[in-house]
Write an enzyme that holds these catalytic residues in place. Structure first.
Site, mmCIF file in Angstrom:
data_model
loop_
_atom_site.group_PDB
_atom_site.id
_atom_site.type_symbol
_atom_site.label_atom_id
_atom_site.label_comp_id
_atom_site.label_asym_id
_atom_site.label_seq_id
_atom_site.Cartn_x
_atom_site.Cartn_y
_atom_site.Cartn_z
ATOM 1 C CG HIS A 8 -16.568 38.173 20.570
ATOM 2 N ND1 HIS A 8 -17.922 37.939 20.475
ATOM 3 C CD2 HIS A 8 -16.418 39.516 20.403
ATOM 4 C CE1 HIS A 8 -18.555 39.089 20.260
ATOM 5 N NE2 HIS A 8 -17.666 40.061 20.215
ATOM 6 C CB CYS A 51 -16.585 47.873 21.909
ATOM 7 S SG CYS A 51 -16.298 48.473 23.585
ATOM 8 C CG ASN A 64 -19.406 41.688 16.814
ATOM 9 O OD1 ASN A 64 -18.831 41.402 17.842
ATOM 10 N ND2 ASN A 64 -20.538 42.386 16.805
#
Length: 314
Positions: free
Chosen positions: A213, A246, A255
């Site tokens: 990820h 985040c 992402n």
């Protein structure tokens, strides 16, 4: 360290979508339930291995995902696609069991500082709480994946020692989880570090289902994907349009972008089984849903086979 693998053309790569959980959770304006359902139904026909539908956290904590049950119950499930959800605790697990979630995705941080900031508890307390969730999942024959945040680095503690990451992987492996997601939560990883981490993890635990990820905070997201593939990894999380990020990583972008990832892998000859044209259409519509331009460069520029007319000569 010697590479386990090479970038083998036609190798199957499994793509896992996180936009309706990881991407949506930070949005300030509520996205209607029916819009979420419609988007997931379109994504379900695009070739994904997994779709992270929502999170069964407290509706007070994340109002955007308060409709998790309704969404999970209303989507059209396509055979071959796993519909997973983030499960924070036993109460969330019980809610998820009631609507037949395919997989529990559990989250804690390798970094103590990040775990305290993000989850407001120590790592040991997180592990104890999640162990109870794992037991409940096993009792109900539900697969469990653990996502380890800040696996490569933490904005409050610096780079994460490999020994520390492996310590937590070992503890969850002993709990019988099916898979582990190694998360570059703050976008601090580099390709050399990624390859080393992935090779060590796969060598020690070859039977775990591994997922990477990545965030594109410092522009190394897709380079890190290739390093992971070179080590033998074949599963990746990504977010449509690059939505998400985040909140505890200053300056963080989202992402890695699903359509950019698939476009790159398809051009290189890997087998993603994804419909890039459907992804681009969904990403374009997602901009209308959230009301702003998304960071997808592919959406702006188009695929490499896009042909332009030559400028007029004067």
């Amino acid at each position: 360290m010697t590479s386990r693998s090479t970038l083998v053309p036609n190798k199957r790569i499994y793509i896992q979508e996180v936009v309706t959980r990881d991407g949506f959770q930070a949005e300030s304006v509520f996205i209607p339930t029916e819009t979420k359902i419609a988007l997931i139904d379109r994504l379900s026909t695009s070739g994904y291995a997994k779709i992270e539908v929502s999170s069964f956290t407290s509706p007070k904590a994340i109002p955007m995902l308060a409709d998790a049950e309704m969404v999970m119950q209303s989507i059209t499930r396509i055979p071959g696609v796993e519909y997973t959800a983030l499960i924070p605790n036993l109460k969330g697990a019980e809610r998820a069991i009631a609507v037949e979630v395919d997989e529990f995705n559990l989250v804690m941080s390798v970094s103590e500082a990040h775990n305290q900031t993000n989850l407001r508890m120590s790592r040991e307390d997180s592990f104890e709480a999640l162990s109870s969730v794992i037991d409940l999942a096993h009792d109900n024959k539900i697969a469990v994946n653990i996502s380890l945040s800040t696996s490569f680095g933490c904005p409050m503690e610096g780079m994460t020692p490999l020994k520390e990451l492996m310590y937590w992987i070992n503890r969850f492996s002993e709990q019988g989880v099916r898979g582990v997601t190694i998360c570059d939560t703050a976008g601090m990883a580099n390709p050399a570090q990624v390859q080393e981490v992935c090779e060590v993890a796969q060598t020690k635990y070859p039977n775990l289902q591994w997922t990477l990820h990545f965030h594109n905070t410092r522009g190394m997201g897709l380079a890190n994907v290739l390093a992971a593939i070179n080590s033998g990894i074949d599963r990746f999380d990504a977010s449509l349009g690059g939505l998400g990020g985040c909140p505890y990583a200053p300056g963080a972008t989202g992402n890695i972008c699903t359509e950019e990832l698939v476009h790159m892998l398809d051009l290189m000859g890997f087998n993603t089984r994804m419909s890039i044209d459907t992804l681009l259409e969904c990403s374009s519509d997602l901009q209308k849903i959230v009301g702003r331009t998304l960071p997808s460069q592919l959406l702006m520029a188009g695929k490499v086979d896009r042909i332009y007319e030559a400028p007029c000569q004067t």
